[in-house]
Design an enzyme around this catalytic site. Sequence first.
Site, short mmCIF file in Angstrom:
data_model
loop_
_atom_site.label_atom_id
_atom_site.label_comp_id
_atom_site.label_asym_id
_atom_site.label_seq_id
_atom_site.Cartn_x
_atom_site.Cartn_y
_atom_site.Cartn_z
N GLU A 252 0.82 -1.22 0.00
CA GLU A 252 0.00 0.00 0.00
C GLU A 252 0.85 1.27 0.00
O GLU A 252 0.62 2.18 0.79
CB GLU A 252 -0.95 0.00 1.21
CG GLU A 252 -1.92 -1.16 1.17
CD GLU A 252 -2.98 -1.12 2.28
OE1 GLU A 252 -4.09 -1.58 2.02
OE2 GLU A 252 -2.68 -0.66 3.39
N ASP A 325 -8.31 -9.15 4.18
CA ASP A 325 -8.12 -8.02 5.08
C ASP A 325 -9.18 -7.91 6.17
O ASP A 325 -10.06 -7.05 6.06
CB ASP A 325 -8.07 -6.72 4.26
CG ASP A 325 -7.53 -5.55 5.08
OD1 ASP A 325 -7.04 -5.78 6.19
OD2 ASP A 325 -7.60 -4.40 4.60
N GLU A 353 -12.65 -2.17 12.06
CA GLU A 353 -12.61 -1.46 10.78
C GLU A 353 -13.75 -1.89 9.85
O GLU A 353 -14.41 -1.05 9.25
CB GLU A 353 -11.26 -1.70 10.10
CG GLU A 353 -11.20 -1.12 8.69
CD GLU A 353 -9.86 -1.32 8.00
OE1 GLU A 353 -8.93 -1.86 8.62
OE2 GLU A 353 -9.76 -0.93 6.83
C1 GCU Z 1 -6.15 -2.11 5.80
C2 GCU Z 1 -6.53 -0.79 6.39
C3 GCU Z 1 -5.41 0.19 6.34
C4 GCU Z 1 -4.16 -0.43 6.97
C5 GCU Z 1 -3.86 -1.76 6.30
C6 GCU Z 1 -2.73 -2.50 6.97
O1 GCU Z 1 -5.98 -1.99 4.44
O2 GCU Z 1 -7.63 -0.26 5.69
O3 GCU Z 1 -5.79 1.35 7.04
O4 GCU Z 1 -3.07 0.41 6.84
O5 GCU Z 1 -4.97 -2.57 6.38
O6 GCU Z 1 -3.01 -3.45 7.68
O7 GCU Z 1 -1.57 -2.16 6.79
#
Ligand code: GCU
Length: 674
Positions: A252, A325, A353
């Site tokens: 990400e 996730d 979440e």
């Molecule tokens: C999910 C979440 C993010 C977080 C990511 C992670 O995608 O939405 O906010 O950073 O998990 O676990 O790194």
Amino acid sequence: MLFLKASDGHELWLRKKNALPVNVVCAAKSATLSIAIQELQQGWQGKSGATLVLSIKKDKAVKADGFRLSQDGIQANTDIGILYGVYELLRRQQTTQPVENVLSNPSYELRILNHWDNLNGSVERGYAGQSIFWRKDNAFLVTANDKSRWLEYARANASVGINGSVLNNVNASPLILSADYLARAKAIADVLRPYGIKTYLSVNFSSPKITGGLPTSDPLDTAVIRWWKTKVKEIYSIIPDFGGFLVKANSEGQPGPQDFGRTHADGANMLADALKPYRGIVMWRAFVYAASDKDRAKQAYTEFVPIDGQFRDNVIIQVKNGPVDFQPREPFSPLFGAMKKTSVMPEFQVTQEYLGHSIHLVFLSSLWEECLQSDTYQEGTGSTVARCTDGSIYPQKYTAIAGVANIGLDTNWCGHDFAQANWYAFGRLAWNNQLKSEKIADEWIRLTFFESSSQNNKQASYAAEWNENFLQPVKQMMLDSREAAVNYMMPLGFHHIMSAEGHYGPGPWWAPPRVRPDWTPPYYHQADSAGVGFNRTRTGSNAVGQYHEPLASQYNDPTTCPDGLLLWFHHLPWDYKMKSGRSLWDEICYHYDKGVQQVRQFQKTWDKAQPYVDEERFIAVQRKLRSQSSNAVLWKDACLLYFQQFSRLPIPYDIERPVNNLDEMIANDMKRFR
Ligand code: GCU
């Protein structure tokens, strides 16, 4: 007439008690032992005037921070073992469990909360206020208030056996390693230490370049290696018992070793070597997106299994419970049990979440129990996720488990009074990964809600009445709550069909053109006129192939695949005949409807419980249940009306009609993206 003390929930499961006198004998002295003695004196509910001996003695049957309890005393190898024994003893007294000859050893050596707290005080995916550790204004001023919060936090953690805290977000700012932030981390560590809690930090892999002024952060570059060694040395000079680093790399948008053509092992090992002399560890996350596989659910396995065995022994691969996730229901991640030569630790999400934030009442213990007790079959029957990660099967140098915290500055810590139960449950399962959710819920309700004030006349008959009218129904509500959420959000293997903004409400429609497909719900539900679900069978992405037999074949065949995972693994026609005899479409409708009915039942249960709860917590929970109920209806209406466009079948007539219009729900959801 009952007398119920008002409660704002701040005391958690550790409410003040009218303690009876106890005589504590303890030859050794330390800050931790002083806490142990004080806890006994403030909480003793056993025989008045009893004598209790705390002794530190080597005992082979007692492992790590474990302990022995008897009527006469507590024995442990370490001071913190004594403190854990004290909390267990007091818990048993309060929950009317026997105390005779208890031997208790932790399932995992490291039981860690991950705080996704940003240095500006916000909390990523946090729904309980700002960070308890960091803030924007007066960022480096440590106040008496800060310290007393941290102390209460430490005590709550120790009372359930949590012994580590990662203080900052996995999406880590490189600033965390600057002198000012390290000084604040030290102040926190100093408060947590007597409660046996080690401090860890999330680090940004590009720190050498961003804050160190180096031209690169390549893990094989000698200047980079030197930079980390020097930084680690500095950290240990400030925090001598520092635990180590948590790293989110090449995921990400976060930097990582692959930016330099290196592997995850190269990156993790470089940090591990720097930490090794101080016995620090690296928790390296497997939450990655490998471009090599189009199925998002396969990527972590595809990327990590080939490098199994290449990691140092002080690296632990941190794996989310499911392959995608933290969804309401996923199969367990196929990495559990598959990495046989590398330490692996589960990562659970305590913060909700994808499970209704701090608005929905969802007891997550059931979800975690389901994961821990899933059989991977990797080393024969009984190779559960729990046993594959706690050292029972593989010789791991370290065993660990992490939970993404749901804690913030809100008075009741977690936003929802019942979300405290998830913090509690995480700690209890980390200590004993064989515990049943029923027992955890039972304990938590007794500790959190039973009012044993002397104003309540006729204690014995009150306790019986309370048991029947409060404990049993409220426990049932908690135990049903996770499946209810699955039913009204994502039943039958649906996943990732939430609204993109905030991950709260429904959003099966969301797919803007420029967003990567594996972030959009249609990628996951694959609805079309022929049917619905993600084909991960051997004719599809073959994600089933990442599971050990007999699971691979069981998941591959829709007639043997558990209903709860059906649309995770299969794309099936709308009229597919389910085990129940219903069509798939009808089954989907009934599941959504059932979820809504379950939440309505929770409302009734809670309203009936009113006489047994103080007004403040009663009203707070009642209000949240109303919101949960209307949100459940929204989920049901949105998903049924959206999927009906493809199924073109009627919603069974014995189900309540939708009360929201699809176009309006979509318009409301999309407004947020303009
Ligand atoms: C999910 C979440 C993010 C977080 C990511 C992670 O995608 O939405 O906010 O950073 O998990 O676990 O790194």
